[in-house]
Design an enzyme around this catalytic site. Structure first.
Site, PDB file in Angstrom:
ATOM      1  N   LYS A  76      -8.145   3.756  -4.214  1.00  0.00           N
ATOM      2  CA  LYS A  76      -7.321   3.018  -3.257  1.00  0.00           C
ATOM      3  C   LYS A  76      -7.514   3.646  -1.876  1.00  0.00           C
ATOM      4  O   LYS A  76      -7.572   4.879  -1.750  1.00  0.00           O
ATOM      5  CB  LYS A  76      -5.854   3.115  -3.694  1.00  0.00           C
ATOM      6  N   SER A 151       1.161  -2.738  -4.055  1.00  0.00           N
ATOM      7  CA  SER A 151       0.145  -2.655  -3.028  1.00  0.00           C
ATOM      8  C   SER A 151      -1.252  -2.260  -3.516  1.00  0.00           C
ATOM      9  O   SER A 151      -2.226  -2.451  -2.793  1.00  0.00           O
ATOM     10  CB  SER A 151       0.587  -1.642  -1.975  1.00  0.00           C
ATOM     11  N   SER A 175       3.860  -0.135  -7.086  1.00  0.00           N
ATOM     12  CA  SER A 175       2.509  -0.493  -6.654  1.00  0.00           C
ATOM     13  C   SER A 175       1.342  -0.190  -7.586  1.00  0.00           C
ATOM     14  O   SER A 175       0.229  -0.624  -7.316  1.00  0.00           O
ATOM     15  CB  SER A 175       2.215   0.140  -5.296  1.00  0.00           C
TER      16      SER A 175
HETATM   17  N1  GLN Z   1       6.453  -3.576  -3.049  1.00  0.00           N
HETATM   18  C1  GLN Z   1       7.175  -2.406  -2.681  1.00  0.00           C
HETATM   19  C2  GLN Z   1       7.209  -2.270  -1.174  1.00  0.00           C
HETATM   20  O1  GLN Z   1       6.762  -3.143  -0.537  1.00  0.00           O
HETATM   21  C3  GLN Z   1       6.570  -1.181  -3.323  1.00  0.00           C
HETATM   22  C4  GLN Z   1       5.252  -0.818  -2.751  1.00  0.00           C
HETATM   23  C5  GLN Z   1       4.708   0.447  -3.318  1.00  0.00           C
HETATM   24  O2  GLN Z   1       5.008   0.824  -4.444  1.00  0.00           O
HETATM   25  N2  GLN Z   1       3.901   1.115  -2.517  1.00  0.00           N
HETATM   26  O3  GLN Z   1       7.667  -1.319  -0.638  1.00  0.00           O
END
Ligand code: GLN
Length: 484
Positions: A76, A151, A175
């Site tokens: 990532k 994400s 995420s």
């Molecule tokens: N979807 C969540 C957010 O927008 C979690 C994202 C994540 O785990 N990085 O914060």
């Protein structure tokens, strides 16, 4: 070969039936061919990857191979990778070449693993659909009209389309697990502190945790063996004796007590997801498990609590004190934020700006007690719900996400709808617990459904065992999207 597990690929490498250079160039060829359809990678550097592969081959030739030596994986783009562009999905880092390696990347290098490329992601990991990426959204290999989740959507899509045998992601509120669920792969977020955050560009330091994404639980265990472990450069990294996460994979599940939280099977859960998850629980009963209904009464508070704490940590200089508090050390979002505040430079997308506003608001004089401190107290209650639940069961199961993959554009105009897609995953981060998602069937639109497995602190070995036994009895994790 693209369908082989890490174990199978490692065996081929060890038996010298294939070289890492061959394996790597096969995957690179596939990335170059398929990535234009899915946009899972931001950066691919054929020569740099092949050079690492050749170094791995000489390691193998010298008899110095470890279990994953020569295995190529995708990373990532939140992990600093020395001499590689590291964008974190943002325009503001569009020409940032990392000057050092994240701890996890270092571990891969020491093992002789190969970096296949940097994967697309929501900007600064803020999002659940990959649509906040400056580099355009990733498309779900099961249906290119649908989101891959976020994400870590690029990593999930890369594994689902078999452009990489495994990948790494990060999970602040879901995420790793949510994109794994939406793309039909397996992923685990370890207990907070098990994997060092050094060199992982921070979003919310008390929640962020890196972890592996792959086809199967067995592959996750092999990856975690390399990724986990103490690192003095992250002050929240835990000093624990090293574990072999594969050690319990073969154990039978007879006597396992599964807790099913009432709140996870309530309003908001779509019928097709509920059906697949219930069938998976039925399979566990066949494997000798029993189930008990439990309650996590504060579940509905997890989203509001998270959306006070995560933006606050991201947008304040709380994280800067992390050198003391959380061991936060990466090129830093906060420094970029200062730059943004001073210059009002464009460079952050709308979602990041929204979080800056929320974070600044909840920390400001007069609102700090009402929002930030209150949220901290509620966070404790949410964690206590889980501890109470684990008095009644060994492991908790439920859906990873309330729906299967939604369409691109479907929720991007409505932040609250988007935030709700993490309703089952966020509490786990707030509590610091380990959580994982494994494929458990398909919904109405023939899109994958993820089974969420939540364990007690440091029970990753047991969770991987629980997932592996299910994967021995089912083949959901072996299904490929059409055309892949
Ligand atoms: N979807 C969540 C957010 O927008 C979690 C994202 C994540 O785990 N990085 O914060």
């Amino acid at each position: 070969m693209f369908n082989f597990s890490l174990k199978q690929l490692s065996d081929l490498l060890a038996a010298k039936k294939i070289s890492s250079a061959e394996l790597t160039s096969e995957f690179l060829g596939r990335i170059n061919r398929l990535n234009p359809h899915y946009n899972a990678f931001i950066t691919v550097k054929n020569d740099a990857s092949l050079q690492q592969a050749r170094a791995a081959d000489s390691k193998i030739a010298q008899g110095l191979a470890q279990p994953l030596t020569g295995i190529p994986v995708a990373q990532k783009d939140i992990f600093c990778t020395k001499d590689w562009l590291t964008t974190c999905g943002s325009q503001i880092l569009s020409n940032f070449t990392a000057p050092y390696d994240a701890h996890v990347v270092e571990r891969f290098k020491e093992t002789g693993m190969v970096n296949l490329g940097k994967t697309n992601m929501d900007e600064f990991a803020m999002g659940s659909s990959n649509e906040t990426s400056y580099y355009r959204p990733v498309k779900n290999p099961w249906d290119v009209k649908a989101v891959p989740g976020g994400s870590s959507g690029g990593s999930a899509a890369a594994v689902a389309a078999r452009m990489a045998p495994a990948a790494i992601g990060t999970d602040t509120g879901g995420s790793i697990r949510q994109p794994a669920a939406l793309c039909g792969i397996s992923g685990i977020k370890p207990t907070y502190g098990v994997v060092s955050r050094y060199g992982m560009i921070a979003f919310a330091s008390s929640l962020d945790q890196g972890g592996p994404m792959a086809r199967s639980a067995e592959d996750l265990a092999l990856m975690l063996n390399v990724m986990a472990g103490f690192d003095a450069r992250d002050s929240t990294s835990l000093k624990r004796p090293p574990e072999d996460y594969t050690r319990d994979l073969a154990k039978p599940l007879a006597g396992l007590k599964i807790g099913l939280p009432r709140e996870y099977f309530a309003e908001g859960l779509s019928d097709d997801v509920a059906r697949a998850v219930e069938a998976a629980v039925g399979q566990y009963r066949k494997l000798g498990a029993t189930t008990v209904e439990i309650s996590l009464p504060n579940t509905k508070l997890s989203i509001p609590v998270y959306y006070v704490l995560a933006p606050a940590e991201a947008s304040s200089n709380l994280s800067r004190y992390d050198g003391v508090r959380y061991g936060y050390r990466a090129p830093q979002y906060n420094d970029l934020l200062d730059m943004y505040r001073k210059t009002r430079a464009e460079g952050f997308g709308a979602e990041v700006k929204r979080r800056i506003l929320i974070g600044t608001y909840v920390l400001s004089h007069g609102y700090y007690d009402a929002y930030y401190l209150k949220a901290q107290k509620l966070r404790r209650l949410i964690a206590q719900d889980f501890l109470e639940a684990f008095k009644k069961c060994d492991v908790i199961m439920g859906p990873t996400s309330p729906t299967t993959a939604f369409n691109l554009g479907e929720k991007s105009g409505d932040p609250v709808q988007m935030y709700l897609s993490d309703i089952y995953t966020i509490g786990v981060n707030l509590a610091g617990l380990p959580g994982m998602s494994i494929p458990c069937g398909f919904g109405n639109k023939k899109l994958p459904v993820g089974l969420h497995i939540i364990g007690n602190y440091f029970s990753e070995g047991h969770m991987l065992n629980i997932a592996h036994q299910y994967q021995l009895a089912t083949d959901w994790h072996m299904r490929n999207p059409e055309g892949v």
